[in-house]
Design a protein around this motif. Structure first.
Motif, PDB file in Angstrom:
ATOM      1  N   MET A 221       0.833  -1.212   0.000  1.00  0.00           N
ATOM      2  CA  MET A 221       0.000   0.000   0.000  1.00  0.00           C
ATOM      3  C   MET A 221       0.872   1.269   0.000  1.00  0.00           C
ATOM      4  SD  MET A 221      -2.862   0.981   2.805  1.00  0.00           S
ATOM      5  CE  MET A 221      -1.755   1.925   3.817  1.00  0.00           C
ATOM      6  N   ILE A 222       1.900   1.258   0.875  1.00  0.00           N
ATOM      7  CA  ILE A 222       2.804   2.413   0.978  1.00  0.00           C
ATOM      8  C   ILE A 222       3.575   2.605  -0.333  1.00  0.00           C
ATOM      9  CG2 ILE A 222       4.922   3.233   2.128  1.00  0.00           C
ATOM     10  CD1 ILE A 222       2.703   3.606   3.995  1.00  0.00           C
ATOM     11  N   ALA A 223       4.113   1.501  -0.876  1.00  0.00           N
ATOM     12  CA  ALA A 223       4.919   1.592  -2.101  1.00  0.00           C
ATOM     13  C   ALA A 223       4.072   2.113  -3.263  1.00  0.00           C
ATOM     14  CB  ALA A 223       5.508   0.224  -2.441  1.00  0.00           C
ATOM     15  N   LYS A 227       4.461   5.777  -5.210  1.00  0.00           N
ATOM     16  CA  LYS A 227       4.770   5.792  -6.642  1.00  0.00           C
ATOM     17  C   LYS A 227       3.656   6.459  -7.454  1.00  0.00           C
ATOM     18  CE  LYS A 227       4.670   1.939  -8.879  1.00  0.00           C
ATOM     19  NZ  LYS A 227       4.917   0.509  -9.117  1.00  0.00           N
ATOM     20  N   ASP A 228       2.413   6.151  -7.106  1.00  0.00           N
ATOM     21  CA  ASP A 228       1.288   6.610  -7.942  1.00  0.00           C
ATOM     22  C   ASP A 228       0.736   7.976  -7.538  1.00  0.00           C
ATOM     23  OD1 ASP A 228       1.582   4.178  -9.172  1.00  0.00           O
ATOM     24  OD2 ASP A 228       0.056   3.186  -7.939  1.00  0.00           O
ATOM     25  N   ARG A 229       0.769   8.302  -6.248  1.00  0.00           N
ATOM     26  CA  ARG A 229       0.235   9.583  -5.788  1.00  0.00           C
ATOM     27  C   ARG A 229       1.268  10.281  -4.905  1.00  0.00           C
ATOM     28  NH1 ARG A 229      -5.935   8.383  -3.914  1.00  0.00           N
ATOM     29  NH2 ARG A 229      -6.829   8.173  -5.986  1.00  0.00           N
ATOM     30  N   PRO A 230       2.362  10.733  -5.513  1.00  0.00           N
ATOM     31  CA  PRO A 230       3.467  11.265  -4.702  1.00  0.00           C
ATOM     32  C   PRO A 230       3.093  12.501  -3.874  1.00  0.00           C
ATOM     33  CG  PRO A 230       3.871  11.612  -7.044  1.00  0.00           C
ATOM     34  CD  PRO A 230       2.677  10.727  -6.942  1.00  0.00           C
ATOM     35  N   ALA A 231       2.256  13.398  -4.425  1.00  0.00           N
ATOM     36  CA  ALA A 231       1.894  14.617  -3.683  1.00  0.00           C
ATOM     37  C   ALA A 231       1.077  14.255  -2.445  1.00  0.00           C
ATOM     38  CB  ALA A 231       1.125  15.575  -4.580  1.00  0.00           C
TER      39      ALA A 231
ATOM     40  N   VAL B   7       9.643   1.352   0.656  1.00  0.00           N
ATOM     41  CA  VAL B   7      10.257   2.216  -0.367  1.00  0.00           C
ATOM     42  C   VAL B   7      11.750   1.893  -0.494  1.00  0.00           C
ATOM     43  CG1 VAL B   7      10.753   4.600  -1.041  1.00  0.00           C
ATOM     44  CG2 VAL B   7       8.518   4.010  -0.085  1.00  0.00           C
ATOM     45  N   ALA B   8      12.411   1.654   0.640  1.00  0.00           N
ATOM     46  CA  ALA B   8      13.825   1.256   0.591  1.00  0.00           C
ATOM     47  C   ALA B   8      13.953  -0.126  -0.051  1.00  0.00           C
ATOM     48  CB  ALA B   8      14.413   1.240   1.995  1.00  0.00           C
ATOM     49  N   GLY B   9      12.894  -0.955   0.114  1.00  0.00           N
ATOM     50  CA  GLY B   9      12.878  -2.292  -0.497  1.00  0.00           C
ATOM     51  C   GLY B   9      13.785  -3.276   0.215  1.00  0.00           C
ATOM     52  N   ILE B  10      14.072  -3.028   1.494  1.00  0.00           N
ATOM     53  CA  ILE B  10      14.932  -3.975   2.223  1.00  0.00           C
ATOM     54  C   ILE B  10      14.310  -4.340   3.569  1.00  0.00           C
ATOM     55  CG2 ILE B  10      17.054  -3.155   1.132  1.00  0.00           C
ATOM     56  CD1 ILE B  10      17.712  -1.906   3.900  1.00  0.00           C
ATOM     57  N   SER B  11      14.783  -5.441   4.119  1.00  0.00           N
ATOM     58  CA  SER B  11      14.323  -5.916   5.421  1.00  0.00           C
ATOM     59  C   SER B  11      15.408  -5.605   6.445  1.00  0.00           C
ATOM     60  CB  SER B  11      14.102  -7.419   5.320  1.00  0.00           C
ATOM     61  OG  SER B  11      13.712  -7.930   6.550  1.00  0.00           O
ATOM     62  N   ILE B  12      15.010  -5.092   7.603  1.00  0.00           N
ATOM     63  CA  ILE B  12      16.012  -4.648   8.577  1.00  0.00           C
ATOM     64  C   ILE B  12      15.481  -4.858   9.992  1.00  0.00           C
ATOM     65  CG2 ILE B  12      15.269  -2.211   8.736  1.00  0.00           C
ATOM     66  CD1 ILE B  12      18.307  -1.533   8.372  1.00  0.00           C
ATOM     67  N   GLN B 235       7.508  14.056  -3.649  1.00  0.00           N
ATOM     68  CA  GLN B 235       6.896  14.374  -4.943  1.00  0.00           C
ATOM     69  C   GLN B 235       7.880  14.182  -6.105  1.00  0.00           C
ATOM     70  OE1 GLN B 235       5.356  18.364  -5.439  1.00  0.00           O
ATOM     71  NE2 GLN B 235       3.599  17.571  -6.552  1.00  0.00           N
ATOM     72  N   THR B 236       9.123  14.569  -5.899  1.00  0.00           N
ATOM     73  CA  THR B 236      10.091  14.547  -6.998  1.00  0.00           C
ATOM     74  C   THR B 236      10.810  13.204  -7.121  1.00  0.00           C
ATOM     75  OG1 THR B 236      10.450  16.852  -6.432  1.00  0.00           O
ATOM     76  CG2 THR B 236      11.966  15.902  -8.035  1.00  0.00           C
ATOM     77  N   ASN B 237      11.330  12.709  -6.008  1.00  0.00           N
ATOM     78  CA  ASN B 237      12.208  11.534  -6.082  1.00  0.00           C
ATOM     79  C   ASN B 237      11.565  10.228  -5.615  1.00  0.00           C
ATOM     80  OD1 ASN B 237      14.307  13.122  -7.025  1.00  0.00           O
ATOM     81  ND2 ASN B 237      15.047  13.590  -4.976  1.00  0.00           N
ATOM     82  N   HIS B 238      10.381  10.305  -4.980  1.00  0.00           N
ATOM     83  CA  HIS B 238       9.685   9.105  -4.466  1.00  0.00           C
ATOM     84  C   HIS B 238      10.576   8.318  -3.507  1.00  0.00           C
ATOM     85  CE1 HIS B 238       6.895   9.665  -7.923  1.00  0.00           C
ATOM     86  NE2 HIS B 238       7.999   9.980  -8.544  1.00  0.00           N
ATOM     87  N   THR B 239      11.347   9.015  -2.697  1.00  0.00           N
ATOM     88  CA  THR B 239      12.324   8.310  -1.857  1.00  0.00           C
ATOM     89  C   THR B 239      12.021   8.404  -0.363  1.00  0.00           C
ATOM     90  OG1 THR B 239      13.687  10.274  -2.140  1.00  0.00           O
ATOM     91  CG2 THR B 239      14.316   8.343  -3.413  1.00  0.00           C
ATOM     92  N   VAL B 240      10.836   8.918   0.003  1.00  0.00           N
ATOM     93  CA  VAL B 240      10.500   8.990   1.435  1.00  0.00           C
ATOM     94  C   VAL B 240       9.889   7.653   1.864  1.00  0.00           C
ATOM     95  CG1 VAL B 240       9.086  10.147   3.186  1.00  0.00           C
ATOM     96  CG2 VAL B 240      10.104  11.475   1.329  1.00  0.00           C
ATOM     97  N   ASP B 241      10.531   6.984   2.798  1.00  0.00           N
ATOM     98  CA  ASP B 241       9.978   5.728   3.325  1.00  0.00           C
ATOM     99  C   ASP B 241       9.297   6.062   4.649  1.00  0.00           C
ATOM    100  OD1 ASP B 241       9.575   3.133   4.472  1.00  0.00           O
ATOM    101  OD2 ASP B 241      10.999   2.362   2.997  1.00  0.00           O
ATOM    102  N   LEU B 242       7.976   6.138   4.609  1.00  0.00           N
ATOM    103  CA  LEU B 242       7.207   6.558   5.786  1.00  0.00           C
ATOM    104  C   LEU B 242       7.386   5.576   6.945  1.00  0.00           C
ATOM    105  CD1 LEU B 242       5.259   8.590   7.017  1.00  0.00           C
ATOM    106  CD2 LEU B 242       3.364   7.356   5.991  1.00  0.00           C
TER     107      LEU B 242
END
Lengths: 263, 328
Positions: A221-223, A227-231, B7-12, B235-242
């Motif tokens: 869900m987060i991914a 990706k789809d709704r960045p804003a 988002v990081a795509g890893i297990s930790i 918004q720009t880089n899609h790199t925030v892993d909440l």
């Protein structure tokens, strides 16, 4: 009994036996079953144990490889400038899989001839020959070696040369099994598992099956949202973080107040 | 107990993340720094991709700084007026800094420029703060106001747009915090951090803000800066892993409460010398990192921005999906 009658009886018996004898048997097929066929990356995912089993023709060596899709990776090449290490330029590396795991009954070079190893890309030398490095001026043995070292360190490349268990020959082919740990940091996607039956230095038969790695549940869900709704995802991230901060402040303030009032 | 970061795509390890968050939160509450300059390298060390580490740091700093701002606000340590002026300057400076980064990237080695900026700025600030705090501790002063710099006060008091900052008990031209905020914004954008560890010494030595107020006000300003950065990164880089940010925040928001309370037990000069030591330690580590032979002669090229490599891999993987078992 006359001689011609005896001959006729013998001929009939022989033809009957010939009819009952098995015809030249067809080659035993290669089979493979991968369990699980889909690896789910849930909230508490930490890799998975993968089991591969099947049959190969008798007296075959078995090689199983798992590979990811090809991609382009960009790196800064580092070099020494006086006392410090600095970037000397960018290199783009492509033409090889993101992930490569190779398992076999014996060392690969004992199962296959050089040309087959190269064709199937099953060892470090074969992989190095496929690496495309851009710009060409930066292409060198050193860059290829460094790239492979990086992949081994990340555990994205594992050329085990062992791991496959063979059982006693059965009526139809020979049974093999392989258990391995799926690298927990491999990205979601579809990977290919291939089994090769090798005889006389050549791949006699092979079979491929997909192995899917998918995100499920909360991570999915987060991914997808990211990706789809960045804003929307950006706003949610900020609001959730602020609420978490003030929420914890509220809770800890209550705890500290209770402790103070208890004293 | 492992946890998968989407988002990081890893297990930790979950306790590891919460523990790292608690340590950074403690330092944040104690010194008023966001902790990004420490947290990003630590996250990279445990295997988080650099772009995700930097962007998720900003998100967790929002949680830490909002918790810290609330705690310091109750103690009367937040100068909202001064913080707002610094923030306006910081936003303008940040925009200039982003342009400078773009020029550096175009010229080639932005990475080296960023690291050298780190070393020069951190060693300068850390060295001066250490020397000054040591002198202050030797004299036994309770809250020293840097007498030799006070000479410059006469000059600064003649500047236009004088303004009172009652919470900080200072009066000076609004131009000074604006310029200061701008300078910190430029440096923060180039160095990719919130800028608290630069802002606090600047506030103490150039704006004569009491150390405790500088800490609270810095957290207030960092909260808004990081909110903007997090939104832009998402918004720009899609790199925030909440999930990563929330786990770090779970530790850091508790750590910051402990740090904020502990800061009241220490004198201003004691806090300054501890922060100076921390800054000098980070500088030494960076110098060592520049001089040490790297483990690999190849470094991922997206360490300072750009879309994560993982997303490219994921995109290609999805488009090469195989339908069924296939025989060759």
């Amino acid at each position: 009994m006359r001689p011609w009658k005896s001959l006729t009886v013998v001929a009939i018996l022989l033809s009957g036996l010939a009819a009952r004898a098995p015809a030249a048997s067809p080659p035993e097929p290669v089979t493979m079953k991968v369990t699980p066929s889909v690896i789910s990356m849930g909230t508490f995912y930490s890799g998975a144990r993968v089991h591969v089993e099947g049959t190969v023709p008798q007296a075959s060596d078995v090689i199983i490889d798992v590979r990811g899709p090809e991609t382009i990776e960009v790196f800064n090449k580092v070099g020494r400038a006086g006392p410090i290490w600095v970037n000397t330029g960018k290199v783009s590396i492509s033409g090889i899989p993101t992930l490569l795991l190779v398992f076999s009954t014996r060392p690969v070079h004992n199962c296959l001839c050089r040309s087959e190893i190269d064709r199937c890309e099953l060892d470090a030398a074969a992989i190095k020959s496929k690496i495309k490095i851009e710009p060409r001026a930066m292409a060198s043995e050193v860059v290829a070696d460094e790239f492979l070292k990086l992949k081994y360190r990340q555990k994205s490349y594992q050329l085990a040369n062992t791991g496959i268990q063979m059982e006693d020959p059965a009526e139809v082919g020979q049974h093999y099994t392989l258990d391995f740990i799926w690298p927990k940091n491999a990205a979601p996607g579809t990977y290919v598992v291939r089994v090769c039956a090798c005889q006389g230095g050549n791949v006699e038969d092979s079979l491929e099956a997909p192995l899917k790695v998918v995100e499920v549940g909360f991570p999915a869900m987060i991914a997808d949202l990211a990706k789809d709704r960045p804003a929307t995802y950006g706003i949610i991230s900020v609001v959730v973080a602020v609420l978490a901060g003030f929420g914890i402040d509220f809770i800890t303030t209550r705890i500290f107040k209770k402790k103070i009032s208890a004293h | 107990m492992p946890v998968f970061l989407p988002v990081a795509g890893i297990s930790i390890s979950l306790p590891l993340l919460v523990g790292v968050g608690a340590l950074i939160g403690f330092l944040s509450g104690l010194f008023g720094v966001g902790g990004g300059f420490l947290l990003t390298p630590i996250l990279m060390l445990v295997g988080i991709p650099p772009t995700v580490a930097a962007a998720s740091d900003s998100c967790q700093i929002i949680a830490t700084s909002s918790s810290g701002t609330a705690a310091h606000s109750r103690m009367g340590n937040v100068d909202v007026k001064l913080g707002t002026v610094l923030l306006l300057g910081g936003l303008a400076g940040g925009a200039v800094g982003v342009r400078i980064i773009r020029v550096l990237l175009g010229l080639g080695d932005a990475d080296l420029a960023i690291k050298l900026t780190y070393v020069i700025v951190l060693s300068g600030i850390g060295g001066y703060m250490f020397w000054e705090s040591l002198t202050s501790l030797k004299r036994g002063a309770l809250e020293m106001r840097v007498p030799h710099l006070a000479r410059g006060r006469d000059i600064l008091s003649r500047l236009p747009f004088q303004m009172d900052f009652p919470r900080s008990k200072v009066r000076h031209s609004v131009v000074i915090p604006l310029l200061l905020g701008g300078l910190v914004g430029v440096l923060a954008a180039i160095m990719g951090v919130g800028g608290g560890f630069i802002m606090i010494p600047m506030m103490v030595y150039l704006l004569w803000t009491p150390m405790h107020v500088a800490v609270g006000t810095s957290l207030f300003q960092i909260l808004f800066t990081c909110a903007g950065v997090t939104f832009m990164q998402a918004q720009t880089n899609h790199t925030v892993d909440l999930l990563l940010a929330l786990l770090l925040a779970a530790g850091s928001t508790i750590g910051v409460q402990v740090g904020a309370r502990m800061s009241r037990l220490l004198r201003g000069d004691q806090l300054r010398i501890l922060l100076a030591l921390l800054v000098l330690l980070v500088t030494a580590r960076m110098v060592f990192g520049l001089a040490r032979t790297p483990r690999s002669l190849l470094r991922p090229a997206d360490e300072h921005g750009g879309a994560g490599k993982m997303h490219l891999v994921r995109h290609v993987a999805v488009h090469r999906a195989l339908p069924n078992t296939t025989r060759n």
